[in-house]
Design a protein around this motif. Structure first.
Motif, short mmCIF file in Angstrom:
data_model
loop_
_atom_site.label_atom_id
_atom_site.label_comp_id
_atom_site.label_asym_id
_atom_site.label_seq_id
_atom_site.Cartn_x
_atom_site.Cartn_y
_atom_site.Cartn_z
N UNK A 8 2.73 10.29 3.88
CA UNK A 8 2.77 8.95 4.47
C UNK A 8 3.02 9.06 5.97
N UNK A 23 0.84 -1.20 0.00
CA UNK A 23 0.00 0.00 0.00
C UNK A 23 0.87 1.25 0.00
N UNK A 77 2.56 1.71 -3.35
CA UNK A 77 1.61 2.17 -4.37
C UNK A 77 1.31 3.65 -4.18
N UNK A 78 1.05 4.02 -2.92
CA UNK A 78 0.73 5.42 -2.64
C UNK A 78 1.88 6.33 -3.09
N UNK A 79 3.11 5.87 -2.82
CA UNK A 79 4.25 6.69 -3.23
C UNK A 79 4.36 6.73 -4.75
N UNK A 80 4.14 5.59 -5.41
CA UNK A 80 4.26 5.54 -6.86
C UNK A 80 3.29 6.52 -7.53
N UNK A 81 2.10 6.65 -6.97
CA UNK A 81 1.14 7.54 -7.62
C UNK A 81 1.23 8.96 -7.09
N UNK A 82 2.25 9.25 -6.27
CA UNK A 82 2.51 10.66 -5.99
C UNK A 82 2.44 11.12 -4.55
N UNK A 83 2.33 10.18 -3.57
CA UNK A 83 2.32 10.61 -2.18
C UNK A 83 3.73 11.02 -1.77
N UNK A 84 3.84 12.21 -1.19
CA UNK A 84 5.14 12.63 -0.67
C UNK A 84 5.37 11.99 0.69
N UNK A 85 6.66 11.99 1.11
CA UNK A 85 7.00 11.39 2.41
C UNK A 85 6.12 11.90 3.53
N UNK A 99 9.75 3.06 -2.90
CA UNK A 99 8.54 2.55 -3.55
C UNK A 99 8.77 1.27 -4.37
#
Ligand SMILES: Nc1ncnc2c1ncn2[C@@H]1O[C@H](COP(=O)(O)OP(=O)(O)O)[C@@H](O)[C@H]1O
Ligand SMILES: [Mg+2]
Lengths: 241, 419
Positions: B340, B326, B329-337, B412
């Protein structure tokens, strides 16, 4: 030029030594292109895809994505680029199991800072273009593989990316669902989205406008085998079925 | 912010059993702290109520020599201490926190008091017309003092119920004559304190101050005081403060006024001073004593919170491992550190926050039960509840920090590759 790679190498540490997984890869992709990359398992397809997708950084060589050199970009900038410029489709979908289709699709918009109402609206639209209007509130475990992949494609395109990256998008699907996915890709490309797709299957690759082959980390454009001299272990590779 | 909280709530409720077990340490810790604090607060309120008397915000300001109350009977009239004059009453009333004042002469253990052949040893007060009002006395039988009593120096006396009990038993004393210092006085009334004043006896000091009022009291109009005692005796002052919290200040203001205006500098060098007999301060001392014992219990409860916090950290680490896909995936679609990090911190804080709220509820229940079955005082403290909730959220933030940082730093690709 959307993607421009010059002499890209990628090394992975293996014990004390380094293994070169990508060797002097050069790649140019124009806006509107539709490229399939084929190659046997372990040849470095995913590694290449990760570099193009800004999930990883090359060991040497130059890479410009939409004209920007991201070599020294921080993790925040890379996240932003992935969020705004790129869309990802994976072999095993990677949907979040606790979220329904709409919430899964809306996720990239959340990280883009789009207001909640608009997110929902745009996610619904994207799902409609995937023919999933009657599955919007279903969770991944209530959907078939083909439907899951269509939700994943909706998630990839909801932010209107310039470049869609797909790593074996039909690898986990039966051929009927697979060709349905390919119809969607064709349509997206016709509507202007640039696509780079990795696949094992010739029939799938044939849907693209252009095919490239990778073997042992070496990318070539023709159907022929890459020069034998450059494969260090001299292993005989079968042509792709 | 609101969204990530509702997301986190969703996560907590989708793993009800696990969440509950994780919270258990926090719940137990917070519940015990709330129970202990309710006990402390209950005891404190009881001490305060007992010592001060419900709603009777009176402080007495007495003349002391060095550290002992000054006794006219044994030491004679003090040199250099001026009696108050009627006009000064208004000045005293204007002091900060003062509602009303009364001056009075007094004798403790006064002797030479008789009814027929029965001798009486107790307190005698020479009082002005606000004394009963300030000290919450009411006339139970007969009448109070009148202007004529004061103006004509009449030899009249009012007894309190205890004195009546001692001398007359169940007989009606009104109209009877008593003898004070060989002078006949007519009893015109009986007075009693209206508020229920029952001091707690926790020390020898308390015992004496309690015993003093125990024998009973005689009240004379202050105009009659010189008939039996001296006319130039300095008085004590009773001050009714505006509120219980004003008692300390009002008492101090009056004592300062008295020391400045009534005591000559030589007398002050000889150790004469007015002091306010501040029951509020006394109550505070007793409260501190009872709190300090209970504070040690709070430390024990805090250990349970620490253990609870470690449990939260453990579960959050497990959760990060379970959810690497999870996170990837979140990072791959653009979540910054940061996103998270916030997500996992919020989850931890929501988890412990809910634990804290459940703990508060359990603590309130516990303290109600304990005070019901063991008949001990308990009082719910709103600040303690707020602090407990905030503190448990803080525990989540502190112990959730390491797992959240770990999640935010996941690579990621690694996260997506991992099986
Ligand atoms: N993080 C890594 N560490 C070490 N070796 C890796 C790592 N990722 C990939 N490799 C190796 O690089 C090679 C190419 O992998 P990959 O790009 O996943 O191939 P493909 O996707 O074409 O099957 C493989 O031999 C793989 O073992
Ligand atoms: Mg691969």
């Amino acid at each position: 030029m959307l993607v421009e790679m010059k002499d890209i190498c990628k090394d992975y540490p293996q014990g004390k030594e380094k293994v070169r997984v990508l060797k002097d890869v050069c790649l140019q992709v124009e806006e509107g292109d539709y490229l399939a990359i084929m190659g046997p398992s372990g040849s470095g397809k995913t590694t290449l895809m990760n570099l193009i997708g800004c999930l990883d950084v090359q060991s040497s060589g130059e890479y410009y994505l939409d004209g920007e050199d991201l070599r020294n970009a921080g993790s925040n900038r890379l996240a932003e680029v992935r969020n705004r410029l790129l869309g990802f489709v994976f072999q095993s979908f990677y949907l979040l199991p606790k979220l329904n289709a709409i919430d899964n699709v809306a996720l990239p918009l959340m990280y883009a800072g789009v207001p909640k109402k608009e997110r929902r609206q745009r996610a619904e639209e994207a799902l409609k273009t995937m023919g999933l209007e009657d599955r919007m509130t279903f969770r991944p475990n209530q959907l078939s593989g083909g439907q899951c992949q269509r939700v994943a494609i909706a998630r990839a395109i909801v932010g209107k990316p310039k470049l869609l990256l797909a790593d074996e998008p039909t690898g986990a699907l039966d051929s009927a669902s697979g060709s349905q996915i390919m119809d969607i890709f064709d349509r997206l490309n016709t509507d202007g989205t640039t696509i780079i797709m990795i696949t094992h299957e010739q029939a799938i690759a044939d849907r693209a406008k252009q095919i490239k082959y990778i073997r042992d980390g070496i990318l070539s454009s023709g159907r022929e085998e890459p020069p034998q001299a450059e494969t260090p272990d001299g292993e005989e590779g079968e042509a792709h079925a | 912010m609101f969204e990530s909280i509702s997301q986190a709530l969703h996560g907590v409720f989708s793993h009800k059993m696990r969440s509950f077990l994780t919270m258990l340490g926090i719940i137990i810790g917070i519940a015990s702290i709330i129970t202990i604090i309710s006990g402390i607060k209950g005891t404190n309120e009881q001490i305060k109520a007992n010592l001060i008397g419900a709603g009777n915000n009176v402080v007495t300001v007495q003349l002391y020599q060095n550290d002992m109350p000054y006794e006219m009977m044994y030491s004679g009239n003090p040199v250099g201490v001026k009696p108050l004059e009627a006009g000064q009453r208004e000045e005293l009333r204007k002091l900060d926190g003062v509602d009303n004042v009364t001056f009075y002469h007094s004798r403790s253990y006064a002797e030479q008091i008789y009814y027929q052949n029965t001798a009486f040893t107790g307190n005698v007060f020479g009082i002005d017309d606000s004394y009963f009002a300030v000290n919450d006395y009411q006339i139970k039988q007969g009448r109070g003092f009148t202007a004529e009593d004061q103006a004509q120096n009449r030899k009249v006396v009012i007894l309190d119920e205890r004195a009546v009990q001692t001398l007359f038993g169940s007989e009606n004393p009104v109209g009877k004559a008593v003898e004070i210092m060989q002078e006949p006085f007519v009893i015109v009334g009986v007075a009693a304190r209206s508020s229920n004043f029952e001091p707690v006896i926790n020390s020898v000091d308390d015992y004496y101050s309690y015993a003093q009022t125990d024998a009973g009291s005689f009240f004379l109009p202050d105009s009659a005081w010189p008939i039996v005692y001296r006319f130039d005796e300095p008085q004590n002052v009773a001050v009714r403060a505006n509120s219980t919290d004003d008692m300390t200040n009002a008492g101090k203001a009056v004592a300062d006024y008295m020391n400045e205006n009534q005591i000559a500098s030589q007398a002050s060098k000889d150790g004469m001073s007015y002091r306010s007999n501040d029951l509020l301060k006394r109550a505070q001392q007793l409260q501190e004593l009872s709190s300090s014992t209970n504070n040690q219990l709070i430390w024990i409860a805090a250990i349970s919170l620490l253990v609870g916090g470690i449990g939260v950290m453990n579960i959050m680490l497990v959760s990060v491992t379970e959810r690497t896909h999870e996170i990837g995936l979140r990072k791959a679609i653009g979540a910054k550190r940061r996103r998270i990090l916030t997500q996992f911190l919020t989850e931890a804080a929501v988890l412990t926050g809910i634990g804290g709220i459940l703990g508060v509820l359990a603590g309130i229940g516990m303290s109600k039960l304990i005070s019901k079955f063991m008949d001990t005082p308990s009082a719910i403290s709103i600040p303690a509840i707020a602090a407990a909730t905030v503190f448990s959220i803080l525990i989540g933030l502190v112990f959730g920090f390491v797992p959240a940082v770990k999640a935010s730093k996941l690579n990621p690709i690694e996260a997506l590759r991992r099986e």
